[in-house]
Design a protein around this motif. Structure first.
Motif, PDB file in Angstrom:
ATOM      1  N   GLY A  52       5.341  23.269  43.092  1.00 23.26           N
ATOM      2  CA  GLY A  52       5.243  24.591  43.704  1.00 23.26           C
ATOM      3  C   GLY A  52       4.357  24.608  44.932  1.00 23.26           C
ATOM      4  N   GLN A  53       4.477  23.548  45.740  1.00 22.59           N
ATOM      5  CA  GLN A  53       3.582  23.388  46.886  1.00 22.59           C
ATOM      6  C   GLN A  53       4.348  22.675  48.000  1.00 22.59           C
ATOM      7  N   ASP A  54       4.322  23.219  49.211  1.00 25.29           N
ATOM      8  CA  ASP A  54       5.059  22.611  50.322  1.00 25.29           C
ATOM      9  C   ASP A  54       4.343  21.418  50.931  1.00 25.29           C
ATOM     10  N   ASP A  55       3.012  21.483  50.899  1.00 26.63           N
ATOM     11  CA  ASP A  55       2.205  20.485  51.589  1.00 26.63           C
ATOM     12  C   ASP A  55       2.003  19.246  50.698  1.00 26.63           C
ATOM     13  N   LEU A  56       2.609  18.146  51.121  1.00 29.51           N
ATOM     14  CA  LEU A  56       2.549  16.919  50.311  1.00 29.51           C
ATOM     15  C   LEU A  56       1.106  16.449  50.093  1.00 29.51           C
ATOM     16  N   GLU A  57       0.286  16.663  51.119  1.00 31.27           N
ATOM     17  CA  GLU A  57      -1.117  16.232  51.014  1.00 31.27           C
ATOM     18  C   GLU A  57      -1.827  16.982  49.876  1.00 31.27           C
ATOM     19  N   GLU A  58      -1.525  18.266  49.742  1.00 27.08           N
ATOM     20  CA  GLU A  58      -2.118  19.067  48.654  1.00 27.08           C
ATOM     21  C   GLU A  58      -1.639  18.546  47.294  1.00 27.08           C
ATOM     22  N   ILE A  59      -0.361  18.225  47.201  1.00 22.95           N
ATOM     23  CA  ILE A  59       0.189  17.690  45.947  1.00 22.95           C
ATOM     24  C   ILE A  59      -0.541  16.390  45.606  1.00 22.95           C
ATOM     25  N   PHE A  60      -0.685  15.543  46.646  1.00 21.59           N
ATOM     26  CA  PHE A  60      -1.338  14.239  46.479  1.00 21.59           C
ATOM     27  C   PHE A  60      -2.770  14.417  45.965  1.00 21.59           C
ATOM     28  N   PHE A  61      -3.539  15.285  46.634  1.00 22.07           N
ATOM     29  CA  PHE A  61      -4.943  15.456  46.221  1.00 22.07           C
ATOM     30  C   PHE A  61      -5.028  16.027  44.806  1.00 22.07           C
ATOM     31  N   GLY A  62      -4.117  16.948  44.493  1.00 22.74           N
ATOM     32  CA  GLY A  62      -4.114  17.539  43.155  1.00 22.74           C
ATOM     33  C   GLY A  62      -3.880  16.481  42.076  1.00 22.74           C
ATOM     34  N   LEU A  63      -3.045  15.488  42.402  1.00 17.77           N
ATOM     35  CA  LEU A  63      -2.689  14.494  41.384  1.00 17.77           C
ATOM     36  C   LEU A  63      -3.693  13.357  41.250  1.00 17.77           C
ATOM     37  N   VAL A  64      -4.352  13.009  42.341  1.00 19.43           N
ATOM     38  CA  VAL A  64      -5.199  11.803  42.277  1.00 19.43           C
ATOM     39  C   VAL A  64      -6.683  12.115  42.111  1.00 19.43           C
ATOM     40  N   GLY A  84       8.469   4.987  48.921  1.00 24.10           N
ATOM     41  CA  GLY A  84       7.039   4.950  49.262  1.00 24.10           C
ATOM     42  C   GLY A  84       6.170   4.846  48.025  1.00 24.10           C
ATOM     43  N   LEU A  85       5.161   3.986  48.108  1.00 28.86           N
ATOM     44  CA  LEU A  85       4.152   3.901  47.053  1.00 28.86           C
ATOM     45  C   LEU A  85       2.873   4.439  47.669  1.00 28.86           C
ATOM     46  N   LEU A  86       2.434   5.569  47.124  1.00 32.50           N
ATOM     47  CA  LEU A  86       1.341   6.304  47.752  1.00 32.50           C
ATOM     48  C   LEU A  86       0.195   6.393  46.756  1.00 32.50           C
ATOM     49  N   GLY A  87      -1.014   6.103  47.219  1.00 34.28           N
ATOM     50  CA  GLY A  87      -2.144   6.219  46.284  1.00 34.28           C
ATOM     51  C   GLY A  87      -3.450   5.922  46.968  1.00 34.28           C
ATOM     52  N   PRO A  88      -4.553   6.366  46.397  1.00 35.31           N
ATOM     53  CA  PRO A  88      -5.862   6.121  46.995  1.00 35.31           C
ATOM     54  C   PRO A  88      -6.293   4.660  46.819  1.00 35.31           C
ATOM     55  N   ASN A  89      -7.390   4.276  47.431  1.00 33.77           N
ATOM     56  CA  ASN A  89      -7.920   2.916  47.286  1.00 33.77           C
ATOM     57  C   ASN A  89      -8.091   2.587  45.802  1.00 33.77           C
TER      58      ASN A  89
END
Ligand SMILES: Nc1ncnc2c1ncn2[C@@H]1O[C@H](COP(=O)(O)OP(=O)(O)OP(=O)(O)O)[C@@H](O)[C@H]1O
Length: 239
Positions: free
Chosen positions: A226-238, A33-38
């Motif tokens: 250190g986070q179960d929720d992928l969405e949280e990881i995603f927001f933290g990174l982008v 998967g390639l995941l990223g914001p607009n």
């Protein structure tokens, strides 16, 4: 297999490269998967791999063929599907997929067998003879998937293929892609829908500002951040 090494794309007038030194590998039987914001650079990356755009720097191969110098071979070995792949209004679903089969050099019994298999597995038999202009959005997207698969390529690249689809068709598309993985296809899948990532992707790369900022299996990312929720990881990174 897809191999990407230091792939970079700058557009004239762009302040920074749209894709900046991207590295990853995708193996047969894997959905990556390639995941990223607009604006992260996902589509630009996929377009370089499909030979629609020429890289500014770096190197990439599809099934062993160099995207920069062996375009014909790459196109033979890859199926590309985007959210806005066109369907002709005045061709039926069957005519449209058949037409693409002929463009890829298929004919006779082999082409007929491929059409029958695809229409059956994608559950498209009920609208074989309906004109493109009269198909629903979901039906059109299935025609586009069949069109990307008609030459039975080993590598598949999907750019947000479920955009604009209702949940039932979205589910059918995701199931079709899982089945393709089961057949040993190498699959690169760009999306920003987190549930699709968790259902489908064996590994994921998160892109932001043209760069890969994290890459691994979902469990590796959960452990690393250190986070179960992928969405949280995603927001933290982008963000
Ligand atoms: N043909 C082009 N000419 C100039 N700039 C472009 C071109 N195509 C893309 N870009 C720029 O490159 C960057 C990356 O765009 P890209 O479409 O690859 O992002 P994306 O991650 O696919 O976003 P989205 O989820 O919105 O499709 C953006 O800043 C975009 O404006």
């Amino acid at each position: 297999m897809i191999e990407v090494e230091g792939l970079t794309k700058s557009f004239p007038g762009g302040e920074k490269p749209a894709v900046d030194d991207v590295w990853f590998k995708v193996q047969p039987g894997e959905v990556f998967g390639l995941l990223g914001p607009n604006g992260a650079g996902k589509t630009t990356t996929l377009r370089m791999l499909c030979t629609v755009l020429t890289p500014t720097a770096g190197y990439a191969t599809i099934a062993g063929f160099d995207v920069a110098t062996q375009g014909d071979k790459v196109r033979e070995h890859v199926g590309f599907l985007s959210a806005n792949t066109g369907v002709y209004d005045r061709m039926t679903a069957l005519e449209m997929v058949e037409y693409y089969g002929r463009l890829y050099g298929l004919s006779g019994g082999h082409l007929r067998d491929r059409l029958d298999t695809l229409f059956h597995t994608l559950q498209m038999d009920s609208f074989r003879h309906i004109l493109g202009g009269k198909l629903s959005t979901g039906m059109k997207q299935k025609v586009s998937i069949a069109r990307a698969l008609i030459h039975d390529p080993p590598v598949l690249i999907f750019d947000e293929p479920t955009n604009g689809l209702d949940v039932l068709v979205q589910r059918a598309v995701v199931q079709s892609i899982a089945a393709l993985r089961g057949q040993g296809k190498t699959i690169l899948y760009s999306t920003h829908i987190m549930t699709e990532v968790t259902k489908l992707c064996d590994r994921v790369a998160i892109m932001a500002h043209g760069r890969i900022v994290a890459c691994g299996t979902l469990n590796e990312l959960r452990t690393q951040y250190g986070q179960d929720d992928l969405e949280e990881i995603f927001f933290g990174l982008v963000s």
